[in-house]
Design a protein around this motif. Structure first.
Motif, PDB file in Angstrom:
ATOM      1  N   ASP A   1     -94.963   1.036 -13.293  1.00 45.87           N
ATOM      2  CA  ASP A   1     -95.209   0.600 -11.916  1.00 45.87           C
ATOM      3  C   ASP A   1     -93.930   0.601 -11.091  1.00 45.87           C
ATOM      4  O   ASP A   1     -93.960   0.851  -9.887  1.00 45.87           O
ATOM      5  CB  ASP A   1     -95.825  -0.806 -11.918  1.00 45.87           C
ATOM      6  CG  ASP A   1     -97.269  -0.786 -12.408  1.00 45.87           C
ATOM      7  OD1 ASP A   1     -97.835   0.321 -12.531  1.00 45.87           O
ATOM      8  OD2 ASP A   1     -97.811  -1.862 -12.673  1.00 45.87           O
ATOM      9  N   SER A   2     -92.778   0.326 -11.739  1.00 42.62           N
ATOM     10  CA  SER A   2     -91.523   0.257 -10.997  1.00 42.62           C
ATOM     11  C   SER A   2     -91.105   1.618 -10.445  1.00 42.62           C
ATOM     12  O   SER A   2     -90.306   1.691  -9.517  1.00 42.62           O
ATOM     13  CB  SER A   2     -90.418  -0.296 -11.897  1.00 42.62           C
ATOM     14  OG  SER A   2     -90.205   0.569 -13.001  1.00 42.62           O
TER      15      SER A   2
ATOM     16  N   ARG B   1     -94.553   2.995  -3.321  1.00 46.84           N
ATOM     17  CA  ARG B   1     -95.374   1.936  -2.725  1.00 46.84           C
ATOM     18  C   ARG B   1     -96.271   2.499  -1.637  1.00 46.84           C
ATOM     19  O   ARG B   1     -97.412   2.072  -1.469  1.00 46.84           O
ATOM     20  CB  ARG B   1     -94.480   0.846  -2.111  1.00 46.84           C
ATOM     21  CG  ARG B   1     -93.649   0.054  -3.090  1.00 46.84           C
ATOM     22  CD  ARG B   1     -92.750  -0.925  -2.343  1.00 46.84           C
ATOM     23  NE  ARG B   1     -93.510  -1.937  -1.625  1.00 46.84           N
ATOM     24  CZ  ARG B   1     -93.035  -2.641  -0.595  1.00 46.84           C
ATOM     25  NH1 ARG B   1     -91.806  -2.420  -0.139  1.00 46.84           N
ATOM     26  NH2 ARG B   1     -93.792  -3.546  -0.002  1.00 46.84           N
ATOM     27  N   HIS B   2     -95.739   3.450  -0.880  1.00 44.73           N
ATOM     28  CA  HIS B   2     -96.440   3.972   0.295  1.00 44.73           C
ATOM     29  C   HIS B   2     -96.465   5.496   0.226  1.00 44.73           C
ATOM     30  O   HIS B   2     -95.410   6.136   0.248  1.00 44.73           O
ATOM     31  CB  HIS B   2     -95.729   3.488   1.567  1.00 44.73           C
ATOM     32  CG  HIS B   2     -96.399   3.911   2.831  1.00 44.73           C
ATOM     33  ND1 HIS B   2     -95.894   3.571   4.082  1.00 44.73           N
ATOM     34  CD2 HIS B   2     -97.508   4.651   3.082  1.00 44.73           C
ATOM     35  CE1 HIS B   2     -96.685   4.076   5.019  1.00 44.73           C
ATOM     36  NE2 HIS B   2     -97.665   4.748   4.431  1.00 44.73           N
TER      37      HIS B   2
ATOM     38  N   LEU C   1    -101.325   1.971  -5.990  1.00 44.61           N
ATOM     39  CA  LEU C   1    -100.525   2.173  -4.782  1.00 44.61           C
ATOM     40  C   LEU C   1    -100.792   1.048  -3.789  1.00 44.61           C
ATOM     41  O   LEU C   1    -101.927   0.631  -3.584  1.00 44.61           O
ATOM     42  CB  LEU C   1    -100.855   3.519  -4.137  1.00 44.61           C
ATOM     43  CG  LEU C   1    -100.635   4.769  -4.997  1.00 44.61           C
ATOM     44  CD1 LEU C   1    -100.880   6.021  -4.177  1.00 44.61           C
ATOM     45  CD2 LEU C   1     -99.237   4.788  -5.592  1.00 44.61           C
ATOM     46  N   GLU C   2     -99.745   0.602  -3.147  1.00 43.32           N
ATOM     47  CA  GLU C   2     -99.863  -0.498  -2.186  1.00 43.32           C
ATOM     48  C   GLU C   2    -100.423  -0.025  -0.853  1.00 43.32           C
ATOM     49  O   GLU C   2    -101.192  -0.735  -0.195  1.00 43.32           O
ATOM     50  CB  GLU C   2     -98.488  -1.122  -1.980  1.00 43.32           C
ATOM     51  CG  GLU C   2     -98.466  -2.348  -1.099  1.00 43.32           C
ATOM     52  CD  GLU C   2     -97.078  -2.957  -1.010  1.00 43.32           C
ATOM     53  OE1 GLU C   2     -96.799  -3.636  -0.007  1.00 43.32           O
ATOM     54  OE2 GLU C   2     -96.274  -2.767  -1.948  1.00 43.32           O
TER      55      GLU C   2
ATOM     56  N   ARG D   1    -104.658  -4.334  -0.395  1.00 40.61           N
ATOM     57  CA  ARG D   1    -103.999  -3.037  -0.274  1.00 40.61           C
ATOM     58  C   ARG D   1    -104.357  -2.444   1.085  1.00 40.61           C
ATOM     59  O   ARG D   1    -105.334  -2.860   1.705  1.00 40.61           O
ATOM     60  CB  ARG D   1    -104.452  -2.078  -1.381  1.00 40.61           C
ATOM     61  CG  ARG D   1    -104.103  -2.563  -2.778  1.00 40.61           C
ATOM     62  CD  ARG D   1    -104.626  -1.602  -3.832  1.00 40.61           C
ATOM     63  NE  ARG D   1    -106.059  -1.431  -3.738  1.00 40.61           N
ATOM     64  CZ  ARG D   1    -106.675  -0.297  -3.402  1.00 40.61           C
ATOM     65  NH1 ARG D   1    -105.961   0.776  -3.108  1.00 40.61           N
ATOM     66  NH2 ARG D   1    -107.990  -0.228  -3.355  1.00 40.61           N
TER      67      ARG D   1
ATOM     68  N   PRO E   1     -95.138  -0.890   4.279  1.00 39.86           N
ATOM     69  CA  PRO E   1     -93.930  -0.610   3.490  1.00 39.86           C
ATOM     70  C   PRO E   1     -93.280   0.695   3.961  1.00 39.86           C
ATOM     71  O   PRO E   1     -93.966   1.580   4.495  1.00 39.86           O
ATOM     72  CB  PRO E   1     -94.465  -0.459   2.055  1.00 39.86           C
ATOM     73  CG  PRO E   1     -95.833  -1.048   2.067  1.00 39.86           C
ATOM     74  CD  PRO E   1     -96.361  -0.899   3.457  1.00 39.86           C
TER      75      PRO E   1
ATOM     76  N   ASP F   1     -92.520   6.256   1.154  1.00 36.42           N
ATOM     77  CA  ASP F   1     -91.825   6.773  -0.020  1.00 36.42           C
ATOM     78  C   ASP F   1     -92.091   8.259  -0.252  1.00 36.42           C
ATOM     79  O   ASP F   1     -91.178   9.018  -0.569  1.00 36.42           O
ATOM     80  CB  ASP F   1     -92.270   6.005  -1.279  1.00 36.42           C
ATOM     81  CG  ASP F   1     -91.835   4.562  -1.270  1.00 36.42           C
ATOM     82  OD1 ASP F   1     -90.660   4.301  -0.952  1.00 36.42           O
ATOM     83  OD2 ASP F   1     -92.673   3.687  -1.564  1.00 36.42           O
TER      84      ASP F   1
END
Length: 227
Positions: free
Chosen positions: A4-5, A9-10, A52-53, A126, A168, A171
């Motif tokens: 997950d890290s 996020r976006h 995914l956020e 989300r 966010p 990315d």
């Protein structure tokens, strides 16, 4: 799959290729757009599966008004049906819907449906952001005007006045269909985003493609201008 890290996020997607998908099969463009709607459903579900956020989709640009009236009508009808059909699923799946762009330029009934959806999904965990009647140059000009009214025009002030100010940082930006350009989409937000241009036509896009894109993102070393 990556940890997950290492996930973005976006993720934003330029959903390109509906017309070519239909043409290759001898179908009308309207069917390509309909199948593109199915790809949206698959991709939204995949974004949840992958954790995914925020997912942002380029659905209708400010330049799309130049298309044939019949195609615009097909797109508007598809939008109406999609909202009606998917809204309950959005709520069940904990999605907050966000619109970026001047959606109030659409027909009153579409505006009403969109605002109802915005209200009913506002407590989701989300975010699904949908770009409607959106153009990045227009967004930047609008943000600069609002920042100037406050005082000095700085990057920080600009950020506060973008449609995406509460999302966010971007990315990963994906474009389907093999085209390699941004088409006036999230120009400011893409300054340090990773970009991936995929040969798949949008109606064929699904979970495997999104997963592959996230894995490619995880393999890249992001520098943000440094070494």
């Amino acid at each position: 799959m990556t940890s997950d890290s290492n996930l973005p996020r976006h993720v934003a997607i330029i959903m390109d290729g509906n017309g070519r998908w239909a043409k290759k099969r001898g179908f009308p463009r309207a069917l390509g757009h309909k199948q593109g709607g199915e790809a949206v459903r698959r991709t939204v579900e995949a974004a949840k599966t992958l954790g995914l956020e925020c997912l942002t989709l380029y659905a209708f640009s400010s330049e799309n008004w130049k298309r044939d009236e019949s195609e615009i009508s097909d797109l508007m009808n598809l939008m109406r049906r999609f909202i009606e059909k998917e809204l309950d699923a959005f709520i069940r799946n904990g999605l907050t819907l966000k619109i970026i762009g001047d959606y109030k330029a659409f027909a009153p009934d579409i505006v009403e449906k969109l605002e109802d959806a915005l209200e009913r999904t506002k407590h989701g965990e989300r975010t699904l952001a949908v770009a409607l009647n959106y153009g990045a140059q227009q967004e930047i000009a609008r943000a600069a005007r609002l920042a100037a009214e406050e005082g000095e025009v700085t990057p920080e002030a600009m950020d506060r006045h973008l449609y995406t100010s509460d999302l966010p940082p971007l990315d990963l930006l994906i474009r389907t269909s093999g085209e390699v350009r941004l088409s006036n989409f999230l120009l400011w937000q893409s300054a340090y985003a990773e970009m991936l241009f995929m040969d798949v036509l949008w109606p064929d896009f699904g979970e495997d493609h999104l997963r592959q894109a996230c894995e490619e993102f995880a393999r890249r070393e992001r520098r943000f201008g440094g070494r």
